[in-house]
Design a protein around this motif. Structure first.
Motif: not given
Length: 319
Positions: A251-279
């Motif tokens: 119940e607590h996700t303002p409309v303006g904030e919804l537009s800024r939420l996203r899904c992405y992949v990231s290696h989190r600056n870890a070398a072991s994750l560069r070939l398989r980034p985290v979802r």
């Protein structure tokens, strides 16, 4: 000191287990052994009857195909059986073993020696878990007392003593407004079930002292208290809601904030994750809340649970 849920040299040690899934699974397995045994004990044994009356809810719900191990009400009821009824029942079982009766009793006794048993603190924690569910999801207390959670009704029914235990656990956490809501429901339930005068007097005393403490410590805009100090004119206030609870209920996700939420992949600056980034999926900005997908397999989860089971320890200061 820290109480650790470990078994050393065959000796069962007590630990805070109500929040440990691995240990709760072991307790449910042990509980089934005890339940099967008490059904075979003579009906005149009070120690067996107390345990059996509580265990019947498991039998009924399993016959309906309902989930038992994942139900917080069943977790509470199980811990209550083992804390309040098992000690006396254990003595009865030992007496039967000494007379050479019921070989199944020996199996229960041996399994008990290998099982980490809950203590009073676990019962307090399980009661507090019910209170937190009610707080976060704004559940009707009457429904919880009647065995209903998330629209599913179990065979469990909480009594006045259970209600007071939940209220006491809530008060111990400093949640005065929610504790008062529970105490007031306890009083209504006590009248409805024709509880003793001693019980109703005790609950009335708890309500009075909690109201006084609430007003003495009251702070504005604090979820521990009602919106305003209590008085005869505004004694029916509703507890304040929290951002955390609103988020859990979606119940607590303002409309303006919804537009800024996203899904992405990231290696989190870890070398072991560069070939398989985290979802990653972002659910909230402040506070930051994410879901990480596919970071561990089911077999790895089981391995971690098995390795950590003997290392389970309540957080605290070790000697």
């Amino acid at each position: 000191m820290a109480w650790c849920g470990v078994t050393v040299r065959g000796e069962a040690r007590s630990g805070q287990l109500y929040s440990s899934l691995a240990h709760m699974e072991a307790l449910f397995t042990f509980d089934q052994l005890v339940g099967d045994l008490v059904m075979r004990l003579p009906g005149h044994l009070d120690t067996a009857n107390s345990y059996l009356q509580s265990y019947q809810s498991v039998v009924v719900d399993q016959s309906r195909g309902q989930e038992v191990k994942g139900n917080p009400l069943h977790v509470y009821a199980l811990i209550k059986r083992l804390v309040l009824y098992w000690p006396d029942l254990s003595n009865t079982i030992t007496a039967y073993i000494d007379r050479g009766m019921l070989s199944a009793a020996r199996e229960v006794r041996d399994r008990a020696a290998e099982t980490v048993m809950p203590v009073e603190g676990d019962l307090h924690g399980a009661a507090l878990a019910l209170s937190r569910l009610q707080q976060v999801y704004r559940l009707p207390i009457g429904s919880i007392m009647g065995g209903t959670l998330a629209g599913v009704t179990s065979a469990i029914r909480l009594n006045v003593d259970d209600c007071v235990r939940v209220a006491n656990s809530t008060l111990d956490q400093g949640m005065y407004s929610y504790a008062l809501v529970w105490y007031r429901h306890c009083l209504v339930h006590a009248h409805r079930t024709h509880a003793t005068a001693t019980t109703t007097t005790l609950i009335n005393h708890l309500i009075t002292t909690t109201e006084q403490e609430h007003n003495r410590l009251w702070k504005p805009n604090n979820v521990q208290y009602f919106k305003a100090p209590l008085s005869p004119e505004n004694n029916d206030q509703v507890p304040l809601d929290s951002t955390y609870g609103q988020m859990c209920r979606g119940e607590h996700t303002p409309v303006g904030e919804l537009s800024r939420l996203r899904c992405y992949v990231s290696h989190r600056n870890a070398a072991s994750l560069r070939l398989r980034p985290v979802r990653m999926e972002q659910l909230h900005h402040n506070p930051e809340l994410y879901i990480f997908y596919d970071i561990i397999s089911s077999s790895e989860i089981e391995l971690i649970k098995n390795v950590s089971r003997v290392l389970l320890c309540l957080e605290g200061i070790k000697p």
